[in-house]
Design an enzyme around this catalytic site. Sequence first.
Site: not given
Ligand code: AMP
Ligand code: MG
Length: 470
Positions: A84-85, A117, A168, A175, A240, A250
Amino acid sequence: MKAAFDNSFARLPGQFYAKQAPVPVPAPRLFAVNRELATRLGIDPDSLTAEELAGNAVPEGAEPLAQLYAGHQFGNFVPQLGDGRALLLGEVVDVDGKRRDIQLKGAGRTAFSRGGDGRAWLGPVLREYVVSEAMHALGILTTRALAAVTTGEDVVRETILPGAILTRVASSHLRVGSFQAFGARGDTEALRLLTEHAIARHYPEADGALGLLKAVTEAQAKLIAAWMSVGFIHGVMNTDNMAISGETIDYGPCAFMDAYHPATVFSSIDQQGRYAYQNQPNIGIWNLAQLATALLPLIDTDSDAAIDKAEEVLHGFPDLFGAEWIRLFRAKIGLVTAEDGDGALIQGLLGRMASGQADFTNTFRALAKGDASGELTETGAWDSWASDWQARLDREPGDTAAIMRAANPAVIPRNHRVEEMIKAAVAGDYTPFERLNEVLARPYEDGPLTEDYARPPKPAERVLRTFCGT
Ligand code: AMP
Ligand code: MG
């Protein structure tokens, strides 16, 4: 970025990802380049530009895409998560012939952003940079940090914070949740393709889906034992966040323990202690069971037979984990040979450490000098253990002090140092970031800064909570 991209994941069918370019940022500034890693990737470090690492330009040969995955978050299944980011730029084959993903984390909204965002702020980018590189230096499999930029954009969290993007590097970003996404949809054809892709990439010797499950089970047993051996708490072992490669992935709310207690939890969102230090091996099995569930249709067309085969693999986890755990902890007390009483001897030490809130890292490091009485300060705690230990060491043929120095780091990324480093960088001073990287690059050596960075937090410096760093 001059890199010889070869994007095998982008060649899989479209249901695995959404192709898109990163969202540009106003004023990219490159503040960290991991030159050693770039070189290993066959990338000229001087060719890394802020524009490309911020997503304002796409490097030649890259094919940016957001990967689809699902996942159990704190035990609840979410059928679609996905990047998502973050965007995968593509893959390169490194100087050792190993394929590596290059990903921008914080690159803007994607097809899989549910809210948010798509950005990251500087704090979590610095934390992941420092802690993942420290993990690598500790000899533990992990994703790595190639570079980091600030974006010149404000991101709004509880306050307004500087935006940043991490580059990264990972053996892959596949996953457990990548398999769950297709398992949950009953898309066996996609599962088959993903399984073939994962086997070719990570475990070429593995025989089919059951072979893959076995290989991931072994890799995770080793990884989690390695975490335990350095007092690492991942903090958010959702499916995930469990990589098929066996790399740590992560670094959101992760933390290294200072004072030892098996029930330690830092993450502010882990209120039940699901991901507490001592629960990590159990959660490992739980996550692997989710992988097994997704893979069942490929393991055997007869579902009862598939379950039997998968269970047999999963039931092997405790022995795999236990064998690796005791091997690592034996080394931590100076032993390479095995005797029946070793487990009890190690537990005897850990029990005393827990009851006296001894510092995990410094207690083991002190053993290399033969005396941890300064760490085990409860009356009689040290003497009562040391006599048995000394008797056991006398039966050990090798250079026990050298074994312990190589198994017990002098420095780890202590939370208060990480927080202090982030605060300084937000205020414009990157010196603590650079110094921390430098010290943590050689964690098993005593250098001029070791004593300072080995110091546990004073009560006022103690970090009690960590946060998922969105
Ligand atoms: P992560 O912390 O990258 O493992 O994110 C966990 C979930 O939350 C994933 O599905 C990401 O797509 C979503 N997510 C986390 N932070 C954001 C952000 N700033 N904007 C959009 N999606 C986010
Ligand atoms: Mg994650």
